[in-house]
Design a protein around this motif. Structure first.
Motif, short mmCIF file in Angstrom:
data_model
loop_
_atom_site.label_atom_id
_atom_site.label_comp_id
_atom_site.label_asym_id
_atom_site.label_seq_id
_atom_site.Cartn_x
_atom_site.Cartn_y
_atom_site.Cartn_z
N TYR A 1 34.17 54.65 11.56
CA TYR A 1 33.34 55.28 12.59
C TYR A 1 34.07 55.22 13.92
CZ TYR A 1 29.19 55.39 9.60
OH TYR A 1 28.30 55.66 8.59
N SER A 2 34.31 56.38 14.50
CA SER A 2 34.92 56.44 15.83
C SER A 2 34.73 57.82 16.43
CB SER A 2 36.42 56.14 15.76
OG SER A 2 37.01 56.24 17.03
N ASN A 3 34.63 57.88 17.75
CA ASN A 3 34.66 59.15 18.49
C ASN A 3 35.96 59.27 19.27
OD1 ASN A 3 31.95 59.91 17.81
ND2 ASN A 3 31.24 58.42 19.31
N PRO B 1 26.60 59.89 17.51
CA PRO B 1 26.13 60.47 18.76
C PRO B 1 26.46 59.53 19.93
CG PRO B 1 24.32 60.21 17.19
CD PRO B 1 25.52 59.53 16.61
N MET B 2 26.64 60.09 21.12
CA MET B 2 26.87 59.26 22.30
C MET B 2 25.52 58.90 22.91
SD MET B 2 29.98 58.79 22.35
CE MET B 2 31.06 58.54 23.69
N TYR B 3 25.30 57.63 23.17
CA TYR B 3 24.04 57.16 23.74
C TYR B 3 24.23 56.95 25.25
CZ TYR B 3 23.04 56.30 18.83
OH TYR B 3 22.89 56.45 17.48
N GLN B 4 23.56 57.80 26.04
CA GLN B 4 23.59 57.66 27.51
C GLN B 4 24.98 57.24 28.02
OE1 GLN B 4 20.12 55.43 28.99
NE2 GLN B 4 19.29 55.60 26.94
N ARG B 5 25.96 58.07 27.69
CA ARG B 5 27.37 57.74 27.93
C ARG B 5 27.67 57.47 29.40
NH1 ARG B 5 31.81 55.19 26.48
NH2 ARG B 5 33.67 56.47 26.29
N GLU B 6 26.90 58.12 30.33
CA GLU B 6 27.22 57.92 31.75
C GLU B 6 27.05 56.45 32.13
OE1 GLU B 6 24.44 59.94 30.88
OE2 GLU B 6 25.94 61.44 30.35
N ILE C 1 38.27 44.67 16.81
CA ILE C 1 38.51 44.64 18.26
C ILE C 1 39.93 45.12 18.52
CG2 ILE C 1 38.67 43.15 20.28
CD1 ILE C 1 36.54 41.41 18.97
N GLY C 2 40.05 46.36 18.99
CA GLY C 2 41.37 46.93 19.27
C GLY C 2 41.96 46.36 20.55
N SER C 3 43.27 46.56 20.71
CA SER C 3 44.00 46.06 21.90
C SER C 3 43.69 44.58 22.10
CB SER C 3 43.62 46.86 23.15
OG SER C 3 43.74 48.24 22.92
N LEU D 1 42.16 59.94 19.38
CA LEU D 1 43.39 59.47 18.73
C LEU D 1 43.07 58.79 17.40
CD1 LEU D 1 46.43 58.92 18.69
CD2 LEU D 1 46.01 56.87 20.09
N VAL D 2 42.03 57.96 17.38
CA VAL D 2 41.64 57.30 16.13
C VAL D 2 41.25 58.35 15.09
CG1 VAL D 2 39.96 55.74 15.06
CG2 VAL D 2 40.91 55.18 17.32
N VAL D 3 40.47 59.33 15.51
CA VAL D 3 40.04 60.40 14.58
C VAL D 3 41.27 61.11 14.00
CG1 VAL D 3 38.84 62.62 14.43
CG2 VAL D 3 37.81 60.73 15.72
N ASP E 1 47.51 46.12 19.22
CA ASP E 1 48.09 47.47 19.22
C ASP E 1 49.53 47.39 18.72
OD1 ASP E 1 45.81 48.62 20.34
OD2 ASP E 1 46.53 48.36 22.39
N ILE E 2 50.01 48.53 18.22
CA ILE E 2 51.44 48.65 17.93
C ILE E 2 51.95 49.90 18.67
CG2 ILE E 2 51.44 47.44 15.73
CD1 ILE E 2 51.46 50.24 14.39
N LYS E 3 53.23 49.94 18.90
CA LYS E 3 53.78 51.03 19.72
C LYS E 3 54.07 52.28 18.92
CE LYS E 3 55.85 48.11 23.30
NZ LYS E 3 54.86 48.36 24.34
N ARG E 4 53.71 52.31 17.64
CA ARG E 4 54.01 53.48 16.81
C ARG E 4 52.72 54.02 16.21
NH1 ARG E 4 58.44 52.25 12.61
NH2 ARG E 4 58.49 54.52 12.42
N ASN E 5 52.14 55.02 16.87
CA ASN E 5 50.88 55.60 16.38
C ASN E 5 51.00 56.11 14.95
OD1 ASN E 5 49.34 55.14 18.66
ND2 ASN E 5 49.94 57.07 19.62
N CYS E 6 52.20 56.59 14.59
CA CYS E 6 52.34 57.24 13.28
C CYS E 6 52.14 56.26 12.12
CB CYS E 6 53.67 57.98 13.17
SG CYS E 6 55.08 56.92 13.35
N VAL E 7 52.29 54.96 12.35
CA VAL E 7 52.07 54.00 11.26
C VAL E 7 50.85 53.10 11.54
CG1 VAL E 7 54.46 54.02 10.47
CG2 VAL E 7 53.78 52.37 12.22
N TRP E 8 50.04 53.49 12.52
CA TRP E 8 48.90 52.64 12.89
C TRP E 8 47.87 52.52 11.76
CZ3 TRP E 8 43.60 53.62 14.38
CH2 TRP E 8 42.95 52.50 14.92
N ALA E 9 47.65 53.59 11.01
CA ALA E 9 46.65 53.52 9.93
C ALA E 9 47.07 52.46 8.90
CB ALA E 9 46.49 54.89 9.27
#
Ligand code: NAD
Length: 173
Positions: free
Chosen positions: A100-102, A121-126, A36-38, A105-107, A78-86
Motif C-alpha cells: 500500500y502506497s501513494n 484515499p488521502m485523508y484531509q491531506r492539508e 519505516i523508510g529512510s 516512486l514506490v508505486v 534507503d539505498i542509492k540505487r532505485n532500480c534494485v530497491w524492490a
C-alpha cells in the motif's frame, strides 16, 4: 490463506492520516508489515526522528488500537540505487502479498517488479501531512491533535519539539 500487506512510509511523524490508512488496510488483509523508510535519517528538519523513535511511536499508537496483534514494524535504510530497491525491500522484511502506497516512486518501483500495489484515499491531506505537522511544531502551532495521543506524548517525552526547532536553526540564528 493469510494475506499480508506491506505499508511503507517515512512517518516523520506518524500521524492520523497514516492511522486512517492503516485501519483501512486492516479491514482488507490479515497481517500488516509496517516499514519505516529512510530509517538511517534523523536530526534534520525533514527527518527529525530516528528509525527507532519512529518504531516506538507506531507501536505506542498501535497499543491504543485493535490492530496491535496483526502488525509488525520494521526499519529499512534507503539505498542509492532505485532500480534494485524492490529486491532490497524483499530481502529485509517478511514476505508480503501487496504493497500500500501513494508515493509515486514506490508505486513505479513496485509495478516494475510486478508487485501488487494498492493506493488508499488521502485523508484531509492539508492537515494530516508530515510537512505541515513539522511546520506547526517549529512555529509553536497546534500540532498535537493531528497525531495519535500516544505519539504526541512520546514526542514530548523525548524532547522532539525542542530537537526539531534546534536542528532547523542556522548558525546565524
Ligand atoms: P510518508 O510518511 O510521507 O507517507 C506514507 C504513506 O502514507 C504514503 O503512501 C502517503 O501517500 C500516505 N499518506 C500520508 N498522509 C496521508 C493522508 N493524510 N491520508 C492518506 N494517506 C496518507 O512516506 P513516503 O515518502 O511515502 O515513504 C516512502 C519511503 O520509501 C521513504 O522513506 C523513501 O526514502 C523510501 N524509498 C526508498 C527508496 C530507495 O532507498 N532507493 C526508493 C523508494 C522509496
Amino acid at each position: 490463506m493469510i494475506k499480508r500487506a506491506l505499508y511503507i512510509g517515512r512517518f516523520q511523524p506518524y500521524h492520523l492520516g497514516h492511522q486512517a490508512v492503516l485501519e483501512k488496510i486492516g479491514r482488507e488483509v490479515d497481517e500488516i508489515v509496517i516499514v519505516i523508510g529512510s530509517a538511517q535519517e534523523s536530526h534534520t528538519p525533514e527527518n527529525p526522528f530516528t528509525g527507532g523513535e519512529r518504531m516506538e511511536m507506531i507501536y505506542a499508537a498501535l497499543d491504543e488500537s485493535d490492530l496491535r496483534e496483526r502488525c509488525v514494524v520494521t526499519p529499512l535504510q534507503d539505498i542509492k540505487r532505485n532500480c534494485v530497491w524492490a529486491s532490497h525491500l524483499r530481502s529485509m522484511v517478511p514476505r508480503f502479498d501487496v504493497v500500500y502506497s501513494n508515493n509515486p516512486l514506490v508505486v513505479q518501483l513496485m509495478s516494475e517488479a510486478s508487485i501488487e500495489i494498492r493506493r488508499s484515499p488521502m485523508y484531509q491531506r492539508e492537515q494530516y501531512s508530515g510537512t505541515a505537522i513539522r511546520k506547526l511544531m517549529r512555529e509553536n502551532g497546534e500540532w498535537s491533535g493531528l497525531v495519535p495521543d500516544a505519539v504526541a506524548a512520546f514526542i514530548k517525552e523525548i524532547g522532539g519539539l525542542e530537537r526539531l526547532i534546534s536542528v532547523s536553526k542556522s548558525d546565524s540564528d
